[in-house]
Each structure stands twice: as C-alpha cells, then as structure tokens.
Design a protein around this motif. Structure first.
Motif, PDB file in Angstrom:
ATOM      1  N   GLY A   1       0.768  -1.234   0.000  1.00  9.11           N
ATOM      2  CA  GLY A   1       0.000   0.000   0.000  1.00  9.11           C
ATOM      3  C   GLY A   1       0.798   1.283   0.000  1.00  9.11           C
ATOM      4  O   GLY A   1       0.239   2.363  -0.236  1.00  9.11           O
TER       5      GLY A   1
ATOM      6  N   MET B   1       0.793   3.343  -3.374  1.00  8.30           N
ATOM      7  CA  MET B   1      -0.497   4.018  -3.589  1.00  8.30           C
ATOM      8  C   MET B   1      -0.598   5.260  -2.702  1.00  8.30           C
ATOM      9  O   MET B   1      -1.065   6.316  -3.149  1.00  8.30           O
ATOM     10  CB  MET B   1      -1.654   3.077  -3.279  1.00  8.30           C
ATOM     11  N   LEU B   2      -0.134   5.164  -1.449  1.00  7.34           N
ATOM     12  CA  LEU B   2      -0.177   6.320  -0.554  1.00  7.34           C
ATOM     13  C   LEU B   2       0.624   7.477  -1.136  1.00  7.34           C
ATOM     14  O   LEU B   2       0.161   8.626  -1.173  1.00  7.34           O
ATOM     15  CB  LEU B   2       0.377   5.936   0.817  1.00  7.34           C
TER      16      LEU B   2
ATOM     17  N   ARG C   1      -1.111   9.030  -4.126  1.00 11.63           N
ATOM     18  CA  ARG C   1      -2.243   9.878  -3.722  1.00 11.63           C
ATOM     19  C   ARG C   1      -1.753  11.206  -3.147  1.00 11.63           C
ATOM     20  O   ARG C   1      -2.348  12.258  -3.388  1.00 11.63           O
ATOM     21  CB  ARG C   1      -3.110   9.142  -2.702  1.00 11.63           C
TER      22      ARG C   1
ATOM     23  N   ARG D   1       4.870   4.086   9.836  1.00  5.29           N
ATOM     24  CA  ARG D   1       4.440   2.726   9.522  1.00  5.29           C
ATOM     25  C   ARG D   1       4.846   1.800  10.675  1.00  5.29           C
ATOM     26  O   ARG D   1       6.011   1.724  11.042  1.00  5.29           O
ATOM     27  CB  ARG D   1       5.082   2.252   8.220  1.00  5.29           C
TER      28      ARG D   1
ATOM     29  N   ASP E   1       0.458  -0.397   7.462  1.00  7.93           N
ATOM     30  CA  ASP E   1       0.855  -0.422   6.055  1.00  7.93           C
ATOM     31  C   ASP E   1       0.308   0.812   5.355  1.00  7.93           C
ATOM     32  O   ASP E   1      -0.365   1.652   5.962  1.00  7.93           O
ATOM     33  CB  ASP E   1       0.380  -1.708   5.357  1.00  7.93           C
TER      34      ASP E   1
ATOM     35  N   HIS F   1      -2.004   1.088   3.025  1.00  9.78           N
ATOM     36  CA  HIS F   1      -3.464   1.156   2.889  1.00  9.78           C
ATOM     37  C   HIS F   1      -4.091   1.804   4.122  1.00  9.78           C
ATOM     38  O   HIS F   1      -4.936   2.697   4.011  1.00  9.78           O
ATOM     39  CB  HIS F   1      -4.034  -0.249   2.692  1.00  9.78           C
ATOM     40  N   ALA F   2      -3.666   1.351   5.296  1.00  8.46           N
ATOM     41  CA  ALA F   2      -4.219   1.900   6.530  1.00  8.46           C
ATOM     42  C   ALA F   2      -3.764   3.342   6.755  1.00  8.46           C
ATOM     43  O   ALA F   2      -4.534   4.163   7.266  1.00  8.46           O
ATOM     44  CB  ALA F   2      -3.821   1.018   7.720  1.00  8.46           C
TER      45      ALA F   2
ATOM     46  N   LEU G   1      -3.167   5.493   4.378  1.00  7.74           N
ATOM     47  CA  LEU G   1      -3.984   6.287   3.461  1.00  7.74           C
ATOM     48  C   LEU G   1      -5.331   6.597   4.098  1.00  7.74           C
ATOM     49  O   LEU G   1      -5.820   7.738   4.027  1.00  7.74           O
ATOM     50  CB  LEU G   1      -4.169   5.540   2.143  1.00  7.74           C
ATOM     51  N   ALA G   2      -5.938   5.602   4.733  1.00 10.86           N
ATOM     52  CA  ALA G   2      -7.216   5.828   5.416  1.00 10.86           C
ATOM     53  C   ALA G   2      -7.057   6.852   6.535  1.00 10.86           C
ATOM     54  O   ALA G   2      -7.942   7.691   6.757  1.00 10.86           O
ATOM     55  CB  ALA G   2      -7.752   4.506   5.972  1.00 10.86           C
TER      56      ALA G   2
END
Length: 368
Positions: free
Chosen positions: A206, A209-210, A213, A318, A352, A354-355, A357-358
């Motif tokens: 992830g 992607m972060l 973005r 992270r 990670d 993904h988390a 990014l959230a």
C-alpha cells in the motif's frame, strides 16, 4: 515565524548538528582507510585503470542546487557511461548485492560540472563523494548536469529544481517504510545488502499508492528518500522505487566507512543533518515526514518538529508487524496511534500504506 527567521533557525540547527561531527583529526580507522585507498589507487593506476563517475540524483531551488556523484576506478576499457544507465534499464536487477560494494573509490579528484550554461569545478572528498552546492539560475523542472574528470568520461546527473511556489514536500525513510528489509538486525542487514538478488526485495503493501495519492493531492510535490543506507546501493534503491511505482525523487544516502569519530557514521546524525539541510534550502516547504517504528524515525521526526514546528505538516509512521518488531528489538513496541496535541504536528500511525492512506483521509489531508 517569517522566512528569514526560519532560515536563520535552520542554519543554526545545521551548524549545531555539524559540530557533532567530532575532532578535526580523523579516527585511526579513517586514517587506515585513507592509506588503503592510496595504496590500492596507486596499484590500479599502474595497471592503467581509469576513473569513472557514478552520478546521483541532485536537487535544488531556482537559485542553488546540490550535485552528487562518486568517483571510482574502473578496469581498462570500461565504458564511460558504465554507471550512467537509465533507471528503466532493469537488466542488472538480478545480481547479488555484494557487487555494489566491490568498487574502489578515487578520493580528492577534481571534477568538472556543466549545468545550464555554467561550468563549475569541484572536488571529491576522502571517500570519493562529490557533494557540491552550486549557485545557479534555473527554471523549475528537470535538468541534467554533465560531470567529468577528463574529457571522454562524461556522465549525466539528473537535477530536480523545485519551484518556490510549492508548499508541501515529503521526506520518506526507505528501509521498512517503503521496502521490507528488517534492517536493524546486523545479520539480516548483511543478508539484505550483500547476498539477496536485487529483484527479490519486497514492497511494503500500500505504500506506493499512498505516495501516489499524496502526489496527486500536491502537484509537483518534491519527494526525498532519506536512508542510512550506503551510496553503494543507490542504483538498487532507485530501480526498486521505479519498478514499484513510487514517485521519482532524490535519494539522501550516506557512506558506511570510518569517520572523524569512529568506525561507522551515525545513522540518526545523518538523518538530523539531512532534515536540517532541507529546512535551510527550502524554508517555504512544510514537510510530510514518513518513517517506521523499527529504528529512530519517530524520535528524529519529533525532534525536528520540536525545532521547526512551522515546517512540519504531518508525521506518518508505519508500524512494523510483530515478527518484524521481534527481529528488530526482541519485543513488540507499539505506538499510541494517531495524535494531534496542541501546537504539535499531526502524527499518524498504521501497519501499512493502505491503513495510513485511510488515516490521511480521515484527518482530511487526502481527499476521499
């Protein structure tokens, strides 16, 4: 705090950290390394070995840029552009890491630099590293500097020039932040650096992607990759970042050799100095600082934020997995999660990309 005051504060911090470098007289291990380099270099010259330059990714403002490279010996007939291959050339990915450490540096060599319509003369240090700040007048964007020691061995170094209108930048750790390495344990660090194939390194889920973005949220955002890794692994890391879709950006690495004070350079001091340098060169930027909780990143970033609270946008950490923490420290050391105390920068943490990014989206730092 105004730009002038911030610049003065950053320079004072940089002088303070530089003063930690130690005594003027090098440590005995550094003196032994100098003797070794001199003896080996003399032998290689007698064998008609040539000088070759390995260029690194430079950066700067429209008025001042930093050019980075390393001067090395190469066997007769080695192409002048041997170290000047494009990052998308992945043919050398499947090689053992130790090959990156097999070269012999050429200290104190004079290097010519052509950038724009200006020519500069600089000099490598005792470890063969060229690290020059040059006064220029360049528009924002991507530029190329041409470097050579003698006519015929020219190479090109990418130079990223950032606009003074950009407001946000990223400083990212590498090991266990963008790439799984489990670096803190010496045997695992040796295995990852010297033994494994370059192509076998794993990406932290992830994280590409972060970063993509963040780059969409802040167009033209500079991304610096700050690591205690040696300059020897620059091509490995550059290709890893390219292959896994991370934004392109300069790498701020160091040298593993002896220093004025001991056998090895201090990793935390290297990161402190690099952050202070960025604060000095880009006083208009607010930084998103990304790292992991496996080594010193939370402390280093918190100390930088305490010195320059107006320069830190967000700290993102992270969290290593439980097996990674056990390998690194012998115990689990969880962070306390997200926080935003009054007067302190927003701090996010997650296992990670993904988390994370959230977390950024929940905090309103990235649009959903």
């Amino acid at each position: 705090m105004g730009i002038t005051a911030r610049l003065t504060s950053a320079r004072a911090g940089l002088r303070s950290l530089t003063a930690r470098g130690g005594e003027d007289r090098p440590h005995w291990a550094a003196r032994m390394e100098d003797i070794k380099n001199s003896a080996v270099g003399h032998t290689l010259r007698r064998l008609n070995w040539d000088l070759r330059l390995q260029p690194f990714h430079g950066y700067g403002s429209t008025e001042r840029v930093r050019v980075l490279a390393k001067v090395l010996y190469a066997s007769p007939g080695t192409p002048a552009d041997f170290h000047d291959q494009p990052v998308h050339d992945l043919r050398t990915m499947a090689v053992r890491g130790w090959r990156n450490f097999a070269g012999q540096v050429a200290p104190h060599r004079t290097v010519q630099v052509m950038l724009g319509d200006q020519q500069f003369t600089t000099r490598a240090d005792r470890t063969g590293i060229v690290d020059a700040m040059l006064e220029v007048s360049l528009p924002p964007g991507r530029h190329q500097a041409v470097l050579w020691t003698v006519p015929g061995n020219e190479v090109t170094a990418d130079i990223a020039v950032f606009s003074p209108e950009i407001e946000v930048g990223v400083v990212s750790d590498i090991d266990d932040t963008v790439m799984v390495t489990w670096l803190p344990r010496p045997l695992l660090a040796f295995w990852n650096a010297f033994v494994v194939h370059q192509s076998s390194r794993q990406v932290v889920p992830g994280m590409p992607m972060l970063y993509q973005r963040l780059a969409r949220e802040h167009p033209a955002m500079p991304v610096f990759y700050l690591s205690t890794g040696a300059w020897n692994v620059f091509p490995v890391l550059k290709r890893f970042l390219y292959r896994n879709g991370y934004p392109d950006g300069p790498l701020l690495l160091t040298d593993w050799g002896p220093t004025n004070t001991g056998f090895f350079r201090s990793g935390p001091d290297h990161k402190h100095r690099a952050l202070e340098h960025l604060a000095t060169e880009f006083p208009h930027l607010r930084w998103i600082l990304v790292g992991d909780d496996g080594q010193h990143d939370p402390t280093i970033y918190a100390e930088f934020a305490a010195r320059h609270p107006e320069l830190v946008e967000t700290i993102a950490i992270r969290e290593l997995t439980e097996p990674e923490q056990l390998l690194a420290h012998g115990s689990r050391r969880p962070l306390q999660g997200s926080s935003h105390a009054h007067g302190s920068p927003l701090t996010l943490s997650a296992p990670d990309g993904h988390a994370l990014l959230a977390e950024f989206q929940q905090a309103g730092k990235i649009s959903s």
